[in-house]
Scaffold this motif. Sequence first.
Motif, short mmCIF file in Angstrom:
data_model
loop_
_atom_site.label_atom_id
_atom_site.label_comp_id
_atom_site.label_asym_id
_atom_site.label_seq_id
_atom_site.Cartn_x
_atom_site.Cartn_y
_atom_site.Cartn_z
N GLU A 31 53.13 -64.10 -9.61
CA GLU A 31 53.98 -62.64 -9.13
C GLU A 31 54.48 -62.09 -10.23
O GLU A 31 54.92 -61.00 -9.93
N ILE A 55 60.96 -60.03 -5.75
CA ILE A 55 61.61 -60.93 -4.81
C ILE A 55 61.06 -60.75 -3.56
O ILE A 55 60.40 -61.84 -2.64
N LYS A 115 63.85 -65.22 -5.50
CA LYS A 115 62.52 -65.31 -5.06
C LYS A 115 62.24 -66.59 -4.20
O LYS A 115 61.14 -66.57 -3.36
#
Length: 147
Positions: A31, A55, A115
């Motif tokens: 990510e 996030i 996150k």
Amino acid sequence: MTFDEPAANLRPSEAPTSVIVSALRWDILNEWVRYLNDDKHPDKTAEMSYVWGFINRDFDGDALRCLWSKHETAYPMFAEAVWLLHREFSEGAGPEDHPLFAGLPPIPADILFRKIASSSAVAFRELTEAQMIDILRKAPKDYAAMR
């Protein structure tokens, strides 16, 4: 990321901490790299860029369910897992242990915890996102005190 054998058949509370950390490491790393390479958010340090580009992107919940199960059943293992992730992603200790971290900027600790909490909200509904963030912020300090 889902777990491969032999961890795939374990209850969340039985998954080894190393397996949980490894799975989360890859999820977060994927990510983070996706965010850094995304042209939609050119200012990578802006608060809203973090929110919308990093996030709010959820990843699979298997490892997150296991992480929060550790919080309920084996807090020292939970604290160790969070400490390891914090150490690698926020304090920059990852490059010394793994070449995939080399050249990547660290994730600010608060952004990392937000996150994990944001992605956990779907996988673990017993706590609010704000409660998770508070717990995640405290865990590395707790683990350091236990060592």
